[in-house]
Design an enzyme around this catalytic site. Structure first.
Site, PDB file in Angstrom:
ATOM      1  CG  ASN A   1      -0.188  -0.083   2.502  1.00  0.00           C
ATOM      2  OD1 ASN A   1       0.523   0.845   2.861  1.00  0.00           O
ATOM      3  ND2 ASN A   1      -0.293  -1.210   3.213  1.00  0.00           N
TER       4      ASN A   1
ATOM      5  N   PRO B   1      -2.458 -12.228  10.791  1.00  0.00           N
ATOM      6  CG  PRO B   1      -0.455 -12.539  11.942  1.00  0.00           C
ATOM      7  CD  PRO B   1      -1.089 -12.705  10.593  1.00  0.00           C
TER       8      PRO B   1
ATOM      9  CE  LYS C   1      -8.367  -3.749  14.237  1.00  0.00           C
ATOM     10  NZ  LYS C   1      -7.226  -3.949  13.349  1.00  0.00           N
TER      11      LYS C   1
HETATM   12  O1  PMT Z   1       2.954   6.060   6.613  1.00  0.00           O
HETATM   13  P1  PMT Z   1       2.366   7.406   6.180  1.00  0.00           P
HETATM   14  O2  PMT Z   1       2.517   7.621   4.695  1.00  0.00           O
HETATM   15  O3  PMT Z   1       2.913   8.537   6.985  1.00  0.00           O
HETATM   16  O4  PMT Z   1       0.796   7.355   6.443  1.00  0.00           O
HETATM   17  C1  PMT Z   1       0.297   7.255   7.732  1.00  0.00           C
HETATM   18  C2  PMT Z   1      -0.921   6.321   7.816  1.00  0.00           C
HETATM   19  C3  PMT Z   1      -2.063   6.909   6.995  1.00  0.00           C
HETATM   20  C4  PMT Z   1      -0.563   4.927   7.269  1.00  0.00           C
HETATM   21  C5  PMT Z   1      -1.282   6.219   9.343  1.00  0.00           C
HETATM   22  O5  PMT Z   1      -1.576   7.492   9.832  1.00  0.00           O
HETATM   23  C6  PMT Z   1      -2.490   5.314   9.558  1.00  0.00           C
HETATM   24  O6  PMT Z   1      -3.638   5.753   9.504  1.00  0.00           O
HETATM   25  N1  PMT Z   1      -2.237   3.998   9.832  1.00  0.00           N
HETATM   26  C7  PMT Z   1      -3.257   2.971   9.928  1.00  0.00           C
HETATM   27  C8  PMT Z   1      -3.476   2.421   8.575  1.00  0.00           C
HETATM   28  C9  PMT Z   1      -4.644   1.458   8.435  1.00  0.00           C
HETATM   29  O7  PMT Z   1      -4.981   1.194   7.327  1.00  0.00           O
HETATM   30  O8  PMT Z   1      -5.178   1.025   9.515  1.00  0.00           O
HETATM   31  P2  PMT Z   1      -6.368  -0.132   9.543  1.00  0.00           P
HETATM   32  O9  PMT Z   1      -7.652   0.607   9.627  1.00  0.00           O
HETATM   33  O10 PMT Z   1      -6.180  -1.119   8.469  1.00  0.00           O
HETATM   34  O11 PMT Z   1      -6.013  -0.851  10.887  1.00  0.00           O
HETATM   35  C10 PMT Z   1      -6.442  -0.369  12.159  1.00  0.00           C
HETATM   36  C11 PMT Z   1      -5.349  -0.617  13.169  1.00  0.00           C
HETATM   37  O12 PMT Z   1      -5.050  -2.016  13.259  1.00  0.00           O
HETATM   38  C12 PMT Z   1      -4.047   0.087  12.855  1.00  0.00           C
HETATM   39  O13 PMT Z   1      -3.490   0.520  14.063  1.00  0.00           O
HETATM   40  C13 PMT Z   1      -3.192  -1.032  12.225  1.00  0.00           C
HETATM   41  O14 PMT Z   1      -1.804  -0.813  12.427  1.00  0.00           O
HETATM   42  C14 PMT Z   1      -3.687  -2.251  12.983  1.00  0.00           C
HETATM   43  N2  PMT Z   1      -3.605  -3.522  12.248  1.00  0.00           N
HETATM   44  C15 PMT Z   1      -4.303  -3.729  11.102  1.00  0.00           C
HETATM   45  C16 PMT Z   1      -4.260  -4.963  10.484  1.00  0.00           C
HETATM   46  C17 PMT Z   1      -3.465  -5.990  11.049  1.00  0.00           C
HETATM   47  N3  PMT Z   1      -3.364  -7.187  10.483  1.00  0.00           N
HETATM   48  N4  PMT Z   1      -2.777  -5.749  12.165  1.00  0.00           N
HETATM   49  C18 PMT Z   1      -2.841  -4.549  12.780  1.00  0.00           C
HETATM   50  O15 PMT Z   1      -2.202  -4.334  13.817  1.00  0.00           O
END
Ligand code: PMT
Length: 399
Positions: free
Chosen positions: A210, A307, A344
């Site tokens: 991504n 995971p 979570k």
């Molecule tokens: O890296 P940059 O270009 O500076 O951009 C920053 C960002 C936009 C990536 C960052 O600010 C951000 O929003 N990160 C979360 C990205 C995301 O897509 O999150 P999510 O909605 O898929 O997941 C929610 C949470 O669960 C997050 O804390 C993620 O790290 C965590 N997660 C998700 C999937 C997984 N398998 N394991 C996880 O721990």
């Protein structure tokens, strides 16, 4: 109120083209409440005039060890004692070499020898000069002595070269200075942060990933360090420099990020999941490069779930850190973020609206709303460095 309010900053300017940015730097420091006094080397005066620096700082500029008038008003030893921070910007290769050798052959180097104040330098020079082993060894010596090295940035240089050696922009130096004076609210704490994307291999040459650049996670790591924490940064593939003093663990896939996180989390006080982790990965990774098949217009790759790293950390029954997630959303941002907070079992979540241009993935700025069980706080568009500091201050208040 800025942490610079009431602080005395001695700005030492040496002779590099970036010296012209010092007028802007002085104004930005002053408008945050800092008193700025300027010392210039002779070479610096070729790039910006003492009159300009006097006008923006509101004080006469000092440039000579042997100026009876200057010594009669505020002598060099008084100036050295007056400073809360000595900021040398731009710091040329020559100035860095003289500092490293402990020389006192002009007013600026003499002041550095005579001061008990912390010293920060903002290197600025041609990329080849910066990479030169002599400069690198001099910088290593200064780091060992506790000098703060802010920058340099990489990019196009005045001479036309491209590479590391650009002085940080004035606002970045202001942010470093503010962070420097920020209360060390995380001292004694260990913070683990995930950052960047993950790569899920399809075959030896292809992967699913991504647009995360890692900038937000790296800014969090730098801010946590500046607030006094021990910092582990678990980073997917990014091209960023590790902030000084931060322990960086490089990983590629979500599974590797999971293993590193599970290991670090149990000895951490705070865990922040900023990485954009792939939710799914190809079930199998082909041993050899997949070939295009004649007559076959589509292709199916079976994906299996990765995971959930942060859910695992937040679910620990022993040694569970204060756990903070991010939610990058393009619609119903608040609702999705709150549901992730609950599902979570997180202590806080930073909702990141990535549908707005100029924030979120791969930009230098961000805006988030932090939610916790009984409250929320919105942080409006600012540099990722400033947003990171505000997030960590918020976390420190909730510990
Ligand atoms: O890296 P940059 O270009 O500076 O951009 C920053 C960002 C936009 C990536 C960052 O600010 C951000 O929003 N990160 C979360 C990205 C995301 O897509 O999150 P999510 O909605 O898929 O997941 C929610 C949470 O669960 C997050 O804390 C993620 O790290 C965590 N997660 C998700 C999937 C997984 N398998 N394991 C996880 O721990």
């Amino acid at each position: 109120m800025s942490t610079l309010a009431g602080k005395n900053i001695l700005l030492g300017i040496s002779g590099g083209i970036a010296a012209y940015k010092c007028a802007e730097l002085t104004r930005r420091l002053s408008e945050r409440g800092a008193q700025v006094r300027v010392v210039m080397t002779n070479a610096a005066k070729e790039f910006i005039t003492p009159l300009t620096m006097q006008a923006v700082s509101g004080h006469p500029v000092s440039d000579s060890l042997f100026d009876p008038a200057a010594e009669a008003s505020m002598g060099h030893i008084e100036l050295a004692k007056w400073a809360d921070l000595v900021l040398l910007a731009p710091a040329t290769a020559d100035l860095i070499a003289r500092l490293s050798a402990g020389m006192g052959n002009d007013l600026l180097t003499t002041l550095v020898l005579a001061t008990e104040a912390p010293v920060a330098i903002a290197p600025a020079m041609n990329q080849q000069m910066y990479s030169n082993v002599a400069t690198q060894e001099n910088l290593a010596t200064l780091t060992r002595r506790g000098v703060n090295i802010w920058g340099p940035a990489a990019g196009e240089q005045a001479c036309g070269d491209v590479g590391p050696g650009r002085m940080l922009e004035p606002m970045q130096l202001v942010e470093h200075s503010e962070a420097f004076f920020a209360p060390k609210s995380l001292s004694g704490k260990t913070v683990t942060i995930t950052a960047g994307p993950t790569r899920e291999a399809i075959d030896p040459v292809r992967y699913i990933s991504n647009h995360s650049s890692g900038k937000m996670g790296f800014a969090l790591a730098e801010a946590a360090k500046s607030l006094g924490a021990e910092v582990n940064l678990i980073a997917g593939p990014v091209s960023l420099n590790t902030p000084k003093g931060v322990n960086c663990i490089n990983v590629e896939s979500a599974q590797q990020m999971f293993e590193a996180s599970a290991q670090q989390a149990i000895t951490s006080d705070i865990f922040i999941g900023c990485a954009a982790v792939a939710d799914y990965r190809p079930e199998t990774i082909a041993d050899n490069k997949l070939k295009k098949v004649d007559g076959q217009d589509d292709m199916n790759i079976k994906m299996v779930k990765n995971p959930d790293i942060i859910a695992h950390v937040a679910g620990l029954s022993h040694h569970r850190p204060f756990t903070v997630g991010f939610a990058a959303e393009t619609q119903d941002v608040e609702a999705y973020a709150k549901s992730k907070l609950e599902r979570k079992n997180l202590d806080m979540i930073c909702a990141n609206d990535v549908s707005i241009a100029g924030q979120g993935f791969n930009s230098d700025n961000n805006a988030i709303t932090a939610f916790w069980s009984d409250g929320k706080q919105s942080l409006s568009l600012e540099s990722k460095q400033n947003i990171a500091r505000q997030i960590l201050t918020l976390i420190a208040e909730k510990l």
